[in-house]
Enzyme design. Structure first.
Site, PDB file in Angstrom:
ATOM      1  CE1 TYR A  94       3.081  32.339  66.274  1.00 28.17           C
ATOM      2  CE2 TYR A  94       4.156  31.480  64.122  1.00 28.17           C
ATOM      3  CZ  TYR A  94       3.840  32.435  65.361  1.00 28.17           C
ATOM      4  OH  TYR A  94       4.913  33.343  65.231  1.00 28.17           O
ATOM      5  CD  GLU A 136       6.986  34.699  63.187  1.00 32.54           C
ATOM      6  OE1 GLU A 136       6.461  33.259  62.670  1.00 32.54           O
ATOM      7  OE2 GLU A 136       6.809  34.976  64.323  1.00 32.54           O
TER       8      GLU A 136
END
Length: 400
Positions: A94, A136
Site C-alpha cells: 500500500y 484484509e
C-alpha cells in the site's frame, strides 16, 4: 482528515470525472516502470485493455464523492479486500501504491497540485489504506483458522482435464502436498498463478470454483479467450489450455463475496450468460447435496449448443430432480429438435417462473448482460437487496 481537507478532496471530483482516467493511466505507467516486480501481481491484460484503469478511476471517484462517510462503500471494499487476500497483498505494498499515486497527482496536475491538495490526498489515501489493511488483516486471520486453508500460494497438480464445450475446459486441481484443502461457499473463486512465456513473468487470474466442496480437489472451468493485440485478454487462458495432466500451478485459498449460503432455505434464481455459468454450477451442485434442496430456477444464455458448458449435466439434473427447473437460450438453434429457446434472455417473458417469494437472485456474465438482467429484475419488482451479481475482471459495476 479535517474539514478543510475533505472539502479539497470533494473539489477534485469534477477533475476526476473529466480527466481521472488520464491520471490513473499515468499512475499505473509510473508505478509499473519503477516497480516492475508488481507485474507479477497485476493483470497485465486488463492493463493493456484499459479495464483496470477504468475500474480504479471509478473507485477513486467514488471514494472522493463519499469522503465524508467512506463506510457506505464497505461492500465494495470487502470485495476488493477478498481479491487482495487471494493475491497475498501485504501492507507494505500500500505504501508503494500511495507514493506513486501522490507523485502522479503532483506531476499530472502540475501547478494545480498545491501543497494543501497533496497533503489532503495523502491523508485520504492513508485513511483508505488503513481501512483496507484492517479488512484484509481480518480475512487473513479468519483464513488462518480455517481447516485446510493456507496463506499465500500453494502448489496444486492438474489431476484431470475435461472438455465441457468447444471453448471451456475444466481443470481438477489436487494439492501437491496431499493435505486437506479449505471449504468454500458455492460461488467463490480461486486465484491461480503461472508463468507466461510471452510476457516473461508470472500472472495471476481468478476463476470461479465450479463444483460443490469435497476434500480431494477443486475444479475451475476456464473459457479459452481469443487473443487480441500484443497482450491479448486471453493470454492466461490460452496458456492454461495448453497445460497437461500432471503439471502444477500455484493456487491461493478460496475467496469472494459472491456466493449462496448452503444452509439458507431461500429459493434460488440463477441467471447466467456464457462462462458466467461456472459459479452458478457450484451453487447447483451444492444444492444437490444439501438436505433442504432449495427450489432453483436456472436461466442460461449462450451463443449456441457447441459453447454451452455443462449442458448434459444440467439436462440430467433437470430431468431427475424436481427442485430444479432450467431454461436455456441459444442465439442460434441447432438444426435438430431441442428444448432450447431461440434468442436472448428476456426475464419479463418468464415472470411467473422466476418471481418467487423469498428468492435470492444471482447473476453472472458479461457486464452488459448483468446490467440488462439486473434492470429487468428491478422492473419485475425484485428488491435490490435480493439481487447479487459477479462481474468477471476488475469491478466496475455498482448496481446495488
Amino acid at each position: 482528515m479535517n474539514a478543510i481537507q475533505k472539502e479539497l478532496i470533494k473539489a477534485t471530483v469534477p477533475v476526476l470525472k473529466s480527466n481521472g482516467n488520464d491520471l490513473i493511466t499515468y499512475f499505473y505507467q509510473r508505478m509499473l516502470s519503477n516497480n516492475p516486480e508488481l507485474k507479477n501481481i497485476f493483470n497485465m491484460a486488463n492493463q493493456a485493455s484499459g479495464k483496470q484503469q477504468n475500474a480504479l478511476t471509478a473507485a477513486v471517484l467514488a471514494y472522493a464523492e463519499n469522503i465524508e462517510d467512506p463506510s457506505v462503500l464497505i461492500n465494495v471494499l470487502k470485495s476488493i479486500g477478498n481479491k487482495h487476500v487471494s493475491l497475498n497483498i501485504a501492507p507494505e505494498q500500500y505504501d508503494i501504491v500511495g507514493n506513486h499515486l501522490i507523485a502522479s497527482i503532483k506531476e499530472v496536475l502540475a501547478d494545480a497540485a498545491t501543497e494543501e491538495l497533496l497533503e489532503a490526498w495523502t491523508c485520504a489515501y492513508t485513511e483508505l489504506a488503513q481501512i483496507m489493511i484492517g479488512i484484509e488483516a481480518e480475512m487473513y486471520k479468519k483464513d488462518s483458522l480455517k481447516k485446510g486453508s493456507w496463506l499465500g500460494w500453494r502448489k496444486f497438480t492438474i489431476a484431470k482435464i475435461v472438455e465441457e464445450s468447444d471453448e471451456v475446459k475444466s481443470f481438477y486441481l489436487q494439492p501437491e502436498d496431499g493435505k486437506d484443502i479449505a471449504d468454500f461457499f458455492p460461488g467463490q473463486y480461486l486465484s491461480v498463478k503461472t508463468f507466461i512465456p510471452e510476457l516473461g513473468y508470472e500472472q495471476p487470474r481468478q476463476y470461479s470454483i465450479s463444483t460443490s466442496f469435497n476434500n480431494e480437489y477443486y475444479r475451475i472451468s476456464v473459457k479459452k479467450e481469443k487473443g487480441i493485440n500484443a497482450i491479448p485478454d486471453g493470454i492466461f487462458s490460452n496458456v492454461l489450455h495448453t497445460k497437461k495432466v500432471g503439471e502444477t500451478i500455484d493456487v491461493s485459498a478460496p475467496a469472494g463475496v459472491f456466493y449462496a449460503d448452503p444452509e439458507s432455505i431461500n429459493p434460488l434464481v440463477l441467471i447466467s450468460g456464457g462462462v458466467g455459468a461456472t459459479p452458478l454450477m457450484s451453487m447447483v451442485e451444492a444444492n444437490k447435496v444439501s438436505l433442504q434442496k432449495n427450489k432453483t430456477v436456472w436461466v442460461h444464455s449462450c451463443r449456441n449448443e457447441n459453447v454451452h458448458a455443462f449442458k448434459d449435466t444440467i439436462e440430467e439434473l433437470n430431468s431427475q430432480e424436481n427442485w430444479l427447473t432450467s431454461y436455456v437460450f441459444y442465439e442460434t438453434l441447432p438444426e435438430y429438435k431441442t428444448n432450447a429457446i431461440e434468442g436472448r434472455v428476456d426475464l419479463h417473458t418468464y415472470k411467473e417462473e422466476i418471481i418467487i417469494d423469498g428468492a435470492k437472485y444471482y447473476i453472472c456474465g458479461p457486464e452488459l448482460f448483468i446490467k440488462k438482467q439486473f434492470q429487468s429484475l428491478i422492473e419485475l419488482g425484485v428488491t435490490r437487496d435480493a439481487i447479487f451479481y459477479e462481474e468477471f475482471g476488475p469491478q466496475s459495476l455498482a448496481l446495488n
